[in-house]
Design an enzyme around this catalytic site. Sequence first.
Site, PDB file in Angstrom:
ATOM      1  N   LEU A 514     -60.320  -5.404 -83.609  1.00 37.21           N
ATOM      2  CA  LEU A 514     -60.305  -5.728 -82.179  1.00 37.21           C
ATOM      3  C   LEU A 514     -60.082  -7.210 -81.960  1.00 37.21           C
ATOM      4  O   LEU A 514     -59.561  -7.626 -80.937  1.00 37.21           O
ATOM      5  CB  LEU A 514     -61.630  -5.324 -81.541  1.00 37.21           C
ATOM      6  CG  LEU A 514     -61.894  -3.832 -81.387  1.00 37.21           C
ATOM      7  CD1 LEU A 514     -63.314  -3.599 -80.943  1.00 37.21           C
ATOM      8  CD2 LEU A 514     -60.923  -3.224 -80.393  1.00 37.21           C
ATOM      9  N   GLY A 515     -60.508  -8.000 -82.935  1.00 42.23           N
ATOM     10  CA  GLY A 515     -60.332  -9.437 -82.761  1.00 42.23           C
ATOM     11  C   GLY A 515     -60.985 -10.180 -83.901  1.00 42.23           C
ATOM     12  O   GLY A 515     -61.701  -9.603 -84.711  1.00 42.23           O
ATOM     13  N   GLY A 517     -63.163 -13.810 -84.662  1.00 46.98           N
ATOM     14  CA  GLY A 517     -63.844 -14.929 -84.036  1.00 46.98           C
ATOM     15  C   GLY A 517     -64.389 -15.859 -85.090  1.00 46.98           C
ATOM     16  O   GLY A 517     -64.102 -15.711 -86.275  1.00 46.98           O
ATOM     17  N   ALA A 518     -65.197 -16.822 -84.617  1.00 49.48           N
ATOM     18  CA  ALA A 518     -65.739 -17.821 -85.520  1.00 49.48           C
ATOM     19  C   ALA A 518     -66.618 -17.175 -86.579  1.00 49.48           C
ATOM     20  O   ALA A 518     -66.819 -17.739 -87.647  1.00 49.48           O
ATOM     21  CB  ALA A 518     -66.551 -18.828 -84.715  1.00 49.48           C
ATOM     22  N   GLY A 520     -66.362 -13.891 -87.806  1.00 49.94           N
ATOM     23  CA  GLY A 520     -65.826 -12.800 -88.596  1.00 49.94           C
ATOM     24  C   GLY A 520     -64.974 -11.886 -87.751  1.00 49.94           C
ATOM     25  O   GLY A 520     -64.631 -12.197 -86.616  1.00 49.94           O
ATOM     26  N   VAL A 522     -63.967  -8.322 -85.833  1.00 53.84           N
ATOM     27  CA  VAL A 522     -64.598  -7.260 -85.059  1.00 53.84           C
ATOM     28  C   VAL A 522     -63.729  -6.008 -85.147  1.00 53.84           C
ATOM     29  O   VAL A 522     -62.517  -6.083 -84.982  1.00 53.84           O
ATOM     30  CB  VAL A 522     -64.752  -7.667 -83.585  1.00 53.84           C
ATOM     31  CG1 VAL A 522     -65.566  -6.630 -82.837  1.00 53.84           C
ATOM     32  CG2 VAL A 522     -65.393  -9.027 -83.479  1.00 53.84           C
ATOM     33  N   LYS A 538     -69.116  -6.070 -85.644  1.00 56.43           N
ATOM     34  CA  LYS A 538     -68.760  -7.420 -86.069  1.00 56.43           C
ATOM     35  C   LYS A 538     -69.266  -7.641 -87.476  1.00 56.43           C
ATOM     36  O   LYS A 538     -70.460  -7.544 -87.751  1.00 56.43           O
ATOM     37  CB  LYS A 538     -69.384  -8.432 -85.105  1.00 56.43           C
ATOM     38  CG  LYS A 538     -68.969  -9.865 -85.385  1.00 56.43           C
ATOM     39  CD  LYS A 538     -69.725 -10.836 -84.496  1.00 56.43           C
ATOM     40  CE  LYS A 538     -69.347 -10.716 -83.050  1.00 56.43           C
ATOM     41  NZ  LYS A 538     -68.238 -11.552 -82.641  1.00 56.43           N
ATOM     42  N   ASP A 632     -70.358 -21.572 -77.291  1.00 58.32           N
ATOM     43  CA  ASP A 632     -68.915 -21.313 -77.418  1.00 58.32           C
ATOM     44  C   ASP A 632     -68.421 -20.463 -76.247  1.00 58.32           C
ATOM     45  O   ASP A 632     -67.776 -19.431 -76.444  1.00 58.32           O
ATOM     46  CB  ASP A 632     -68.621 -20.641 -78.762  1.00 58.32           C
ATOM     47  CG  ASP A 632     -67.143 -20.741 -79.141  1.00 58.32           C
ATOM     48  OD1 ASP A 632     -66.395 -21.483 -78.460  1.00 58.32           O
ATOM     49  OD2 ASP A 632     -66.725 -20.079 -80.105  1.00 58.32           O
TER      50      ASP A 632
END
Length: 797
Positions: A514-515, A517-518, A520, A522, A538, A632
């Site tokens: 799904l994405g 990020g900082a 790890g 998801v 996540k 963030d």
Amino acid sequence: MDFPLPYCFFFLLLLLLPFSSNGQAHSNISLGSSLTAATDNLPWTSPSGEFAFGFQQAGDAGYLLAIWFNKIPERTIVWSANRNDLVQGGSRVQLTEDGELVLNDPSGRQIWSSPQSGGSGAAYAAMLDTGNFVVASQAGANLWQSFDDPTDTLLPTQNLNLGAQLIAPYLEKNYSHGRFMFILQTDGNLFLYTTRYPTTTVNYAYWSTQDSIGSVYRVVFNQSGYMYLAAQNGTMLNSVFSNSVSMQDFYLRATLDYDGVLRQYAYPKTASSSRRWPMAWTTLPNFIPSNICVAIRGPVGSGACGFNSYCMLGDDQRPRCKCPPGYTFFDPNDERKGCKKNFISQDCDHPSQEIDSFEIRDMLNTNFPYTDYDDFLSVDEDWCRQACLSDCYCAVATYNSGHCWKKTGPLSNGVTDPSIGDKALLKVRKGNWTAGSSAKKSDRSTLITTGSVLLGSSIFLIVLSLLGIYVFFTRWNQQKQKVIPPLHVMPEMNLQNFTYNELETATGGFKEELGRGAFGIVYRGALANEDKPLIAVKKLEKMAGEGDTEFNTEVKVIGRTNHKNLVQLVGFCKEGQNRLLVYEYMSSGSLSNYIFGYSRPSWHRRMQIAFGVARGLLYLHEECSSQIIHCDIKPQNILLDESLNARISDFGLAKLLKTDQTKTTTAIRGTKGYVAPEWFKNLPVTTKVDTYSFGILLLELVCCRKNFEINAIQEHQIVLADWACDCLKEGKLNLLVEEDEEAMEDMKRVERFVMVAIWCIQEEPSLRPGMKKVVQMLEGGVQVSVPPDPSSFISTI
Ligand SMILES: *[C@@H]1O[C@H](CO)[C@@H](O)[C@H](O)[C@H]1NC(C)=O
Ligand SMILES: *[C@@H]1O[C@H](CO)[C@@H](O)[C@H](O)[C@H]1NC(C)=O
Ligand SMILES: *[C@@H]1O[C@H](CO)[C@@H](O)[C@H](O)[C@H]1NC(C)=O
Ligand SMILES: *[C@@H]1O[C@H](CO)[C@@H](O)[C@H](O)[C@H]1NC(C)=O
Ligand SMILES: *[C@@H]1O[C@H](CO)[C@@H](O)[C@H](O)[C@H]1NC(C)=O
């Protein structure tokens, strides 16, 4: 990640091996030759080796007689003979002495043959470098060619002649014919149709070329990737695709995909250092229709997705089929089959007794066209809700500016899209369908057993009233939010402790990303409960081995939060080196995609989102049991649920990385542009860093553009924060929302929002308001004074 050099060579070798082993080009295939379906059988390849004709295994179900790209690891199929009738190992295709291609199964039954190629002087067959397989005469005339009999794909130089068609596959890896058709009709118009599946008769035309004056001869797909309607003399009449791609460097194809979209794909022929490795098919920018979810809305048929489901474009511009609340997929492996109701319908004999058992779920920007049976003008939304609740025929009502439509099931043509002004009011039975009902039920029955033991004593009455309160709160909780049934529950909380295996299964082996990020990656998943609630998992990086108790503490802190503008933590996994967090799934994606996407969301909606983020932050800073500084805040970390409510994600994680941060002082947790200046000055981090980031985000919401826009028309507009300050100073705030009529009519509020934002981005932290003040200012509860220039008061400490 660096691999030692020898490994790289080994890897390359592995990649190259299969190509060299069957690279011997069969130039001419002589009459009488044959191929047998088996895993080790070599196909007939073209002289360049780029295309092959032969048997391809289609999963476990059998073999396809097919043509495919033979020099790429995917072996992408471009043509097949028996898509609806796979054959078993041992089946054989033969080029007969007559020059006919015949496919027989192991028992000798004929499955397929090439039409009209036999008996008229056929001399040989050949797999050509264009991807065309031909049966030719001595003189070189093509008696039969695969190009004349396409399945779902066109290749450059392959034309679609009058009356010819492509039929989409059923699913990405299920090649049997599906639900969509691309056809050049004999009247000279090119169409995309839904079919009346499982037949292949056409149903609803969801795209077509404008009437092209009848003199069309064929659709040309040329070597630069252009696709157009041409007259017999070759002149272009009407363009379909105008992508320009070099055939020297790329493999090209145009495929009618299983989701009904005609896309052109390109695949680099050789790796180059500038290209991301591994290589893959990428979609060229033009595809039709541009938004299939809204394009299909016929009176018959289910729409782009199945009945009772709705369609929504994902961040990748591909359609996704989803089930509305209270409904689940018939078959989770085949989301296009549609959804089924997960609750018992209203009792039409006693509708009034049942009104209280149902509730309305709001779905913004959603419609289910063509299932109306009644409509009402000049009514308000509340009236519309009540009208649907008290009518046993009504499955959903849609409401738009005083107009209320009642609709009955099965729902069709469902779509959620920012371009849709209607709000769907979906009727679902209260409570029962939400996950967790079974677990709660057993809790309740043990309580009842305890109760009966005590029957007769006065304690029983107390227990009874406690039970009443307990049941009331359980119900109340169930209605407020979906409760995931706790299996192994962390004490005091509704947090589920998952095993790694459970999450691996839930995410199908961590497949759908799904994405990133900082912390790890998801992944999307679904729990194994009866209604398969969707989850986002996540996988934390950098956590290995460290901070065991810290992880527990933080998970507890996160788990204790509960606010409608936060993404709810559902559970976690702590097993060996693995640290995973499981969240509810946010179906509408990130705010970043929503506001920086193709169409601008309404000013009203953007305002609601600003309120939502501000309230979520206020909760984290001041209202939850232990203060959480997010560190963030940015549009990528604000997610939207199915009602487009803003939900803050990734909160509470900053502390988990704290140990890391002290080790490497350069590691700044926030994201460039949204980071408050004190980060860089080693000053203590307070909640005011979130205020700063919120200020930037608020400006982005007002203007619907990113803080940094390197392609801004004028230089002073590149940094939004600077430009907004200039506009405010010069009294030209209208420049910020110039093309947004709705905002232009609400300039008072635009001004207030911009002033609040500039207060938030003051460089001196103590000048920035706390989130409580921000919420009050945004809502208009307190006056907002004109803010100073953000850099005018910098403390010199
Ligand atoms: C294939 O056969 C045809 C006809 O016999 C001949 O003209 C052609 O040169 C052959 N091609 C190759 C590559 O051998
Ligand atoms: C493809 O889907 C169709 C329709 O659901 C089904 O009948 C067929 O068995 C599937 N084929 C394979 C190979 O799974
Ligand atoms: C393909 O067609 C386009 C449009 O007519 C033309 O500009 C282009 O040169 C053609 N390419 C080739 C290789 O013929
Ligand atoms: C080609 O055919 C089209 C339509 O039939 C006609 O309008 C056009 O003039 C023709 N062009 C040439 C060069 O013959
Ligand atoms: C409630 O859910 C259970 C399964 O947990 C199901 O068997 C039952 O039919 C449902 N009842 C209603 C009224 O939907």
